[in-house]
Design a protein around this motif. Structure first.
Motif, PDB file in Angstrom:
ATOM      1  N   GLY A 192       0.851  -1.177   0.000  1.00 53.81           N
ATOM      2  CA  GLY A 192       0.000   0.000   0.000  1.00 53.81           C
ATOM      3  C   GLY A 192       0.890   1.231   0.000  1.00 53.81           C
ATOM      4  O   GLY A 192       1.851   1.301   0.764  1.00 53.81           O
ATOM      5  N   ALA A 193       0.599   2.188  -0.863  1.00 56.23           N
ATOM      6  CA  ALA A 193       1.473   3.356  -1.000  1.00 56.23           C
ATOM      7  C   ALA A 193       0.653   4.636  -1.038  1.00 56.23           C
ATOM      8  O   ALA A 193      -0.434   4.677  -1.628  1.00 56.23           O
ATOM      9  CB  ALA A 193       2.321   3.235  -2.264  1.00 56.23           C
ATOM     10  N   VAL A 194       1.182   5.688  -0.412  1.00 52.53           N
ATOM     11  CA  VAL A 194       0.529   6.988  -0.343  1.00 52.53           C
ATOM     12  C   VAL A 194       1.579   8.067  -0.616  1.00 52.53           C
ATOM     13  O   VAL A 194       2.693   8.002  -0.097  1.00 52.53           O
ATOM     14  CB  VAL A 194      -0.101   7.226   1.047  1.00 52.53           C
ATOM     15  N   GLU A 195       1.232   9.054  -1.430  1.00 55.42           N
ATOM     16  CA  GLU A 195       2.154  10.159  -1.696  1.00 55.42           C
ATOM     17  C   GLU A 195       2.353  10.989  -0.427  1.00 55.42           C
ATOM     18  O   GLU A 195       1.402  11.503   0.158  1.00 55.42           O
ATOM     19  CB  GLU A 195       1.611  11.061  -2.810  1.00 55.42           C
ATOM     20  N   LEU A 196       3.608  11.102   0.002  1.00 55.56           N
ATOM     21  CA  LEU A 196       3.924  11.840   1.230  1.00 55.56           C
ATOM     22  C   LEU A 196       5.163  12.711   1.058  1.00 55.56           C
ATOM     23  O   LEU A 196       5.829  13.034   2.045  1.00 55.56           O
ATOM     24  CB  LEU A 196       4.146  10.869   2.397  1.00 55.56           C
ATOM     25  N   ASP A 197       5.482  13.097  -0.174  1.00 55.86           N
ATOM     26  CA  ASP A 197       6.737  13.800  -0.394  1.00 55.86           C
ATOM     27  C   ASP A 197       6.810  15.127   0.357  1.00 55.86           C
ATOM     28  O   ASP A 197       7.903  15.562   0.762  1.00 55.86           O
ATOM     29  CB  ASP A 197       6.982  14.019  -1.890  1.00 55.86           C
ATOM     30  N   GLU A 198       5.667  15.783   0.586  1.00 54.14           N
ATOM     31  CA  GLU A 198       5.698  17.048   1.320  1.00 54.14           C
ATOM     32  C   GLU A 198       6.053  16.807   2.784  1.00 54.14           C
ATOM     33  O   GLU A 198       6.878  17.504   3.370  1.00 54.14           O
ATOM     34  CB  GLU A 198       4.346  17.761   1.206  1.00 54.14           C
ATOM     35  N   ILE A 199       5.440  15.802   3.377  1.00 50.25           N
ATOM     36  CA  ILE A 199       5.719  15.471   4.774  1.00 50.25           C
ATOM     37  C   ILE A 199       7.122  14.920   4.932  1.00 50.25           C
ATOM     38  O   ILE A 199       7.798  15.164   5.951  1.00 50.25           O
ATOM     39  CB  ILE A 199       4.652  14.497   5.297  1.00 50.25           C
ATOM     40  N   GLU A 200       7.623  14.201   3.932  1.00 53.19           N
ATOM     41  CA  GLU A 200       8.964  13.633   4.020  1.00 53.19           C
ATOM     42  C   GLU A 200      10.056  14.691   4.104  1.00 53.19           C
ATOM     43  O   GLU A 200      11.174  14.400   4.534  1.00 53.19           O
ATOM     44  CB  GLU A 200       9.214  12.694   2.835  1.00 53.19           C
ATOM     45  N   LYS A 201       9.734  15.921   3.744  1.00 52.27           N
ATOM     46  CA  LYS A 201      10.703  17.008   3.901  1.00 52.27           C
ATOM     47  C   LYS A 201      11.067  17.218   5.370  1.00 52.27           C
ATOM     48  O   LYS A 201      12.121  17.790   5.671  1.00 52.27           O
ATOM     49  CB  LYS A 201      10.148  18.303   3.305  1.00 52.27           C
ATOM     50  N   ALA A 202      10.212  16.756   6.283  1.00 54.85           N
ATOM     51  CA  ALA A 202      10.473  16.880   7.720  1.00 54.85           C
ATOM     52  C   ALA A 202      11.340  15.755   8.256  1.00 54.85           C
ATOM     53  O   ALA A 202      11.564  15.667   9.474  1.00 54.85           O
ATOM     54  CB  ALA A 202       9.164  16.945   8.492  1.00 54.85           C
ATOM     55  N   GLY A 203      11.852  14.893   7.369  1.00 58.42           N
ATOM     56  CA  GLY A 203      12.824  13.890   7.777  1.00 58.42           C
ATOM     57  C   GLY A 203      12.263  12.565   8.234  1.00 58.42           C
ATOM     58  O   GLY A 203      12.979  11.751   8.823  1.00 58.42           O
ATOM     59  N   GLY A 204      10.990  12.318   7.967  1.00 59.67           N
ATOM     60  CA  GLY A 204      10.389  11.034   8.285  1.00 59.67           C
ATOM     61  C   GLY A 204       9.366  10.706   7.223  1.00 59.67           C
ATOM     62  O   GLY A 204       9.076  11.525   6.347  1.00 59.67           O
ATOM     63  N   SER A 205       8.802   9.506   7.307  1.00 55.63           N
ATOM     64  CA  SER A 205       7.861   9.102   6.272  1.00 55.63           C
ATOM     65  C   SER A 205       6.666   8.396   6.899  1.00 55.63           C
ATOM     66  O   SER A 205       6.272   8.700   8.026  1.00 55.63           O
ATOM     67  CB  SER A 205       8.567   8.237   5.230  1.00 55.63           C
ATOM     68  N   LEU A 206       6.095   7.451   6.178  1.00 52.96           N
ATOM     69  CA  LEU A 206       4.793   6.907   6.543  1.00 52.96           C
ATOM     70  C   LEU A 206       4.793   6.257   7.919  1.00 52.96           C
ATOM     71  O   LEU A 206       3.915   6.533   8.735  1.00 52.96           O
ATOM     72  CB  LEU A 206       4.330   5.914   5.470  1.00 52.96           C
ATOM     73  N   ARG A 207       5.766   5.399   8.196  1.00 52.23           N
ATOM     74  CA  ARG A 207       5.741   4.710   9.474  1.00 52.23           C
ATOM     75  C   ARG A 207       5.828   5.705  10.638  1.00 52.23           C
ATOM     76  O   ARG A 207       5.194   5.527  11.678  1.00 52.23           O
ATOM     77  CB  ARG A 207       6.901   3.714   9.550  1.00 52.23           C
ATOM     78  N   CYS A 208       6.622   6.764  10.453  1.00 47.84           N
ATOM     79  CA  CYS A 208       6.773   7.771  11.518  1.00 47.84           C
ATOM     80  C   CYS A 208       5.460   8.478  11.816  1.00 47.84           C
ATOM     81  O   CYS A 208       5.253   8.990  12.920  1.00 47.84           O
ATOM     82  CB  CYS A 208       7.826   8.801  11.136  1.00 47.84           C
ATOM     83  N   CYS A 209       4.561   8.533  10.831  1.00 45.63           N
ATOM     84  CA  CYS A 209       3.281   9.216  11.014  1.00 45.63           C
ATOM     85  C   CYS A 209       2.277   8.390  11.797  1.00 45.63           C
ATOM     86  O   CYS A 209       1.240   8.919  12.212  1.00 45.63           O
ATOM     87  CB  CYS A 209       2.656   9.542   9.633  1.00 45.63           C
ATOM     88  N   VAL A 210       2.562   7.102  12.001  1.00 42.63           N
ATOM     89  CA  VAL A 210       1.554   6.178  12.532  1.00 42.63           C
ATOM     90  C   VAL A 210       1.914   5.730  13.940  1.00 42.63           C
ATOM     91  O   VAL A 210       2.946   5.094  14.159  1.00 42.63           O
ATOM     92  CB  VAL A 210       1.427   4.947  11.620  1.00 42.63           C
ATOM     93  N   ALA A 211       1.077   6.065  14.907  1.00 42.64           N
ATOM     94  CA  ALA A 211       1.206   5.542  16.259  1.00 42.64           C
ATOM     95  C   ALA A 211       0.216   4.398  16.411  1.00 42.64           C
ATOM     96  O   ALA A 211      -0.987   4.566  16.180  1.00 42.64           O
ATOM     97  CB  ALA A 211       0.936   6.637  17.284  1.00 42.64           C
ATOM     98  N   GLU A 212       0.706   3.245  16.791  1.00 41.83           N
ATOM     99  CA  GLU A 212      -0.132   2.050  16.853  1.00 41.83           C
ATOM    100  C   GLU A 212      -0.855   1.943  18.207  1.00 41.83           C
ATOM    101  O   GLU A 212      -0.316   2.322  19.238  1.00 41.83           O
ATOM    102  CB  GLU A 212       0.727   0.805  16.656  1.00 41.83           C
ATOM    103  N   ILE A 213      -2.043   1.412  18.166  1.00 44.35           N
ATOM    104  CA  ILE A 213      -2.812   1.147  19.389  1.00 44.35           C
ATOM    105  C   ILE A 213      -2.956  -0.369  19.546  1.00 44.35           C
ATOM    106  O   ILE A 213      -3.574  -1.035  18.701  1.00 44.35           O
ATOM    107  CB  ILE A 213      -4.197   1.808  19.334  1.00 44.35           C
ATOM    108  N   PHE A 214      -2.380  -0.893  20.587  1.00 44.64           N
ATOM    109  CA  PHE A 214      -2.483  -2.323  20.900  1.00 44.64           C
ATOM    110  C   PHE A 214      -3.354  -2.523  22.137  1.00 44.64           C
ATOM    111  O   PHE A 214      -3.611  -1.595  22.890  1.00 44.64           O
ATOM    112  CB  PHE A 214      -1.084  -2.903  21.160  1.00 44.64           C
TER     113      PHE A 214
END
Length: 305
Positions: A283-305
């Motif tokens: 699964g892929a999502v365009e995040l090039d604008e957010i990636e300018k902050a030095g992180g990408s998709l996984r960094c955006c996701v906090a998991e709830i267990f």
């Protein structure tokens, strides 16, 4: 148990009894929306993936973030908390907040600009008052740096953590996280010079496979041992693929791995086939604008267990 050598890790990993009725992937996830998105010079001081010379478009970042939340809902429930203009680069909550069953863990961030995020009452109150989670607050400690699932990649199916030491996590932080997450085994190792977070150079996919950027580790024997632990089901990344954030990936279900569109484009056909063979769609999502902050998709996701 915390181990620091590849040999000790493999011996301890092989001796672990299986866990029963443990969920390998999160039951839900939460994101923090960007508000007046901007790059923080303080964060850039030890993040080689940031370029302060780049201009950012706050509205484009907000649109990409909303598209990410919508896409991830295909695999699990997703909650988005509103952004805070006082922390304009606060789009990577997994470094500040993380969970174990029944527990919210608040990290100890290195930089003051990120430490402000840890004080958000809305996130803390949601877990305490709505979900009834116990709070384990590392943010008030001054004897460690512990940037949670940025520094610590966790195999939830086995209760095993992989902790990379850098400016963003020290040995005391590794110990604190080992206890906070209730891990059975933590493999602690230094990252290569210039690397800031483990989750840029390593991803574990539902306890079945790994994505590894070997040049991100100070000792080449470390990623080799991790790959061996997973039956050599490892996707090996080139430096260019790592730079495209192909290692900053996450599985929120047993059948799919999520990464940014730039990361997905960086993969070879053989790598895509390997993931498919291990049971993972991409699964892929365009995040090039957010990636300018030095992180990408996984960094955006906090998991709830």
């Amino acid at each position: 148990m915390i181990v620091t050598s590849p040999t000790a890790f493999l011996e301890a990993f092989a001796a672990l009894p299986p866990l029963r009725d443990v969920q390998a992937t999160a039951r839900a996830a939460f994101l923090l929306a960007p508000a007046e998105f901007a790059l923080a010079a303080e964060s850039a001081s030890d993040n080689r993936y940031m370029d302060m010379a780049l201009a950012v478009d706050p509205l484009r970042a907000l649109a990409q973030h909303a598209a990410l939340a919508q896409a991830l809902r295909a695999d699990c429930p997703v909650i988005t908390f509103p952004g805070d203009a006082s922390t304009p680069d606060a789009v990577f909550p997994n470094n500040v907040f993380a969970t174990a069953p029944g527990r919210l863990i608040v990290g100890r961030m290195r930089h003051a600009v990120r430490q402000r995020e840890a004080g958000r009452r809305d996130v803390r109150d949601f877990f305490a008052q709505v979900l009834g989670y116990e709070e384990v607050d590392l943010s008030c400690r001054h004897d460690c740096v512990a940037e949670l699932t940025g520094a610590l990649v966790i195999d939830r199916a086995r209760g095993v953590g992989y902790c990379g030491l850098s400016e963003r996590c020290d040995e005391a932080g590794a110990q604190a996280m080992h206890e906070a997450f209730g891990l059975r085994l933590t493999f602690c190792f230094p990252l290569a010079a210039g690397e800031y977070h483990t989750n840029v150079v390593l991803a574990l996919l539902a306890g079945r496979a790994a994505i590894v950027a070997p040049d991100g580790f100070a000792d080449a024997a470390v990623p080799a041992a991790i790959a061996r632990a997973y039956g050599d089901r490892a996707l090996w990344l080139t430096p260019a693929q790592k730079q495209a954030f192909a290692g900053n990936a996450i599985a929120l279900s047993d059948q799919r791995v999520w990464m940014s569109a730039s990361a997905a484009r960086a993969l070879t056909d053989a790598q895509r086939q390997a993931l498919a063979g291990w049971g993972f769609r991409i699964g892929a999502v365009e995040l090039d604008e957010i990636e300018k902050a030095g992180g990408s998709l996984r960094c955006c996701v906090a998991e709830i267990f």
